[in-house]
Design a protein around this motif. Sequence first.
Motif, short mmCIF file in Angstrom:
data_model
loop_
_atom_site.label_atom_id
_atom_site.label_comp_id
_atom_site.label_asym_id
_atom_site.label_seq_id
_atom_site.Cartn_x
_atom_site.Cartn_y
_atom_site.Cartn_z
N HIS A 1 48.08 14.76 -21.33
CA HIS A 1 46.74 13.95 -21.48
C HIS A 1 46.99 13.52 -23.03
CE1 HIS A 1 47.13 13.92 -17.34
NE2 HIS A 1 47.48 15.38 -17.04
N ALA A 2 47.50 13.50 -24.06
CA ALA A 2 46.68 12.37 -25.31
C ALA A 2 46.56 11.26 -25.62
CB ALA A 2 48.49 12.90 -26.40
N GLU A 3 47.35 10.35 -24.42
CA GLU A 3 46.17 9.55 -25.32
C GLU A 3 45.00 9.26 -23.92
OE1 GLU A 3 48.82 9.23 -22.53
OE2 GLU A 3 50.56 9.66 -24.43
N GLU A 4 44.41 9.55 -22.91
CA GLU A 4 43.31 9.98 -22.41
C GLU A 4 42.23 10.42 -22.99
OE1 GLU A 4 45.54 10.95 -18.59
OE2 GLU A 4 43.79 10.33 -18.04
N VAL A 5 43.05 11.63 -24.17
CA VAL A 5 41.68 12.35 -24.83
C VAL A 5 41.57 11.70 -25.72
CG1 VAL A 5 41.12 15.31 -25.43
CG2 VAL A 5 42.31 14.98 -23.32
N GLU A 6 42.93 10.74 -25.79
CA GLU A 6 42.58 10.62 -27.62
C GLU A 6 41.23 9.13 -27.58
OE1 GLU A 6 46.40 8.99 -28.42
OE2 GLU A 6 46.70 10.88 -29.35
N GLU A 7 41.14 8.30 -25.23
CA GLU A 7 40.46 7.16 -25.98
C GLU A 7 39.33 8.06 -25.49
OE1 GLU A 7 42.24 4.83 -22.39
OE2 GLU A 7 40.01 4.74 -22.49
N PHE A 8 39.20 9.04 -25.18
CA PHE A 8 37.37 9.43 -24.90
C PHE A 8 36.53 9.46 -25.97
CE2 PHE A 8 35.17 13.11 -24.67
CZ PHE A 8 34.63 13.04 -23.83
N VAL A 9 37.59 10.30 -26.81
CA VAL A 9 37.08 10.97 -28.38
C VAL A 9 36.92 9.69 -29.22
CG1 VAL A 9 37.48 12.03 -30.58
CG2 VAL A 9 37.76 12.83 -28.24
N LYS A 10 37.66 8.48 -28.95
CA LYS A 10 37.70 7.67 -30.04
C LYS A 10 36.20 6.78 -28.92
CE LYS A 10 41.91 5.60 -31.31
NZ LYS A 10 42.42 5.32 -31.83
N LYS A 11 35.99 6.79 -28.49
CA LYS A 11 35.19 6.31 -27.32
C LYS A 11 34.03 6.14 -28.22
CE LYS A 11 34.30 3.10 -23.16
NZ LYS A 11 34.29 3.74 -21.98
N ASN A 12 33.79 7.42 -27.26
CA ASN A 12 32.03 8.45 -27.78
C ASN A 12 31.84 9.12 -28.95
OD1 ASN A 12 31.88 7.89 -25.19
ND2 ASN A 12 33.76 9.20 -24.39
N TYR A 13 32.78 9.68 -30.01
CA TYR A 13 32.77 9.83 -30.59
C TYR A 13 33.15 10.05 -32.51
CZ TYR A 13 30.53 13.46 -28.00
OH TYR A 13 29.84 13.98 -26.69
N ASP A 14 32.42 9.02 -33.23
CA ASP A 14 32.79 8.49 -34.07
C ASP A 14 33.30 9.29 -35.59
OD1 ASP A 14 30.44 8.61 -35.14
OD2 ASP A 14 29.62 6.03 -34.20
N ASN A 15 32.61 11.06 -35.42
CA ASN A 15 32.20 12.03 -35.92
C ASN A 15 33.99 12.77 -35.92
OD1 ASN A 15 31.29 13.14 -33.86
ND2 ASN A 15 30.27 14.10 -35.00
N ALA A 16 35.20 12.43 -34.97
CA ALA A 16 35.98 12.99 -34.86
C ALA A 16 36.99 12.08 -34.55
CB ALA A 16 35.34 13.48 -33.21
N LYS A 17 38.28 13.40 -34.95
CA LYS A 17 39.59 12.50 -34.80
C LYS A 17 40.54 13.64 -34.50
CE LYS A 17 40.23 11.78 -40.07
NZ LYS A 17 39.22 12.13 -39.94
#
Length: 425
Positions: A54-70
């Motif tokens: 489910h990489a896309e969903e997790v990526e989207e969550f991180v991008k949207k909520n945590y700008d200190n994480a890639k």
Amino acid sequence: MDIKSVILAAGKGTRMKSDTPKVLHEIYGKTLLGYVLDNVKNITNENFVIVGHHAEEVEEFVKKNYDNAKTVLQSPQLGTGHAVSMVCPYLENYDGLVLILCGDTPLITEETLKKFVEYHNSVKSDLTVMSTLFDDPTNYGRIIREADNTLKCIVEEKDATPEQKAVKEVNAGIYCLNWGKIKSAFSQLTSNNAQGEYYLTDIIEWGKKNNLNVNAYILEDNKEIYGINSRVNLAQATRYLTDRVLNNLMVNGVTIVDPASTWISADTEIGQDTIIYPSTYIEGKNKIGQKCKIGPCAHLRGGVTVDDNVKIGNFVEVKKAHIKSNTNVGHLSYIGDSELGEHVNIGAGTITANYDPISKTKSQTVLKDNVKIGSNTVLVAPVTVEEGANVGAGTVVTKPVPAWSLALTRSPLKIFEEWVSKKLN
Ligand code: UD1
Ligand code: CA
């Protein structure tokens, strides 16, 4: 100090039986991964989340909520050691610390992580693994020690001998590495084990072979590393977290009448001498002042600021609202996207109608100081009731109400005398 984290979140999470990726399941409206990212945010300066299933969903969550994480993609998923090796290209010239954590372990605290890093530094460790003790260590990797009690290796359940299985000290799955010294291990791991995976745990033996200083840090409260693999675990973790939150609140002067039926998120601050009555559910981020009375059966959904001496009574739902001091919302009301001044009184059954289903937008309700709202009022947002105004019971407010005025929508009351007695005859 330069510290980066790697958070493992590529695994499948089969036992959740869910279309939602495991790390995006929530406790009090916050995802499991969100807990971990929040716990490292004051410690690290950069965070890598390893994603796969489910990489896309997790990526989207991180991008949207945590700008200190890639996010870094691991595909296919060949084990925890393979997962960490995904960051090697990003950290080729990095020489600071790397903290490794799992995305499904939300109960670990910032304090513990700080102590863990302090320990790592104080013993000049090159590689520190966090361990803890369980009466039932089943399914965890076991910490195997030498005769002199120093670390030897970690053995996974599936690879362990009966003697090794009897060991109660387990790998918590959290590590601190001096990256410059350990990074070359990741190209040398093998998958020669029962699961055919590249085990992160093998870096312990690698470190010893390469004469590095390898240590274990024993965590006292094993609940902190409680991992989520199923819905049963999710409920248990919510219980553990809630116990911790309620205890903290009580120690700091908040009365919790019935801890067993009270649910309060870790991101809720509550002031001294506030009383929380039974069956109250508070999720998300909130700040409640001193000497308030909340509940029984109140529901705060996040983004709520309550000043001092406020009463939020039974069957009242509040979301994204600021309620100023000495205001009462006593019974059966919904207050959303609102600002309530001081000394406001909200009659039973009042609703802020904040949602327009046509435009799909939410609007604000503003009630200034000393406003009194009669029972069963609908406030159709956006709307402002100015200072001191009264709204009569049963009113639907669709226009601004000027200060110190009365607003009223009411069809005249009709009385039919003897209507009942005539029917009965
Ligand atoms: C792992 C440890 C075990 C430890 C336990 C603590 C290894 C080999 N074992 O076991 O010693 O006691 O954690 O909870 O490390 N993941 C990936 N990519 C992969 C495989 C896993 O990102 O290819 C992630 C998973 O999503 C999960 C974490 O790594 O968040 C741990 O993986 P999991 O398969 O659950 O390891 P355990 O068997 O629990
Ligand atoms: Ca696991």
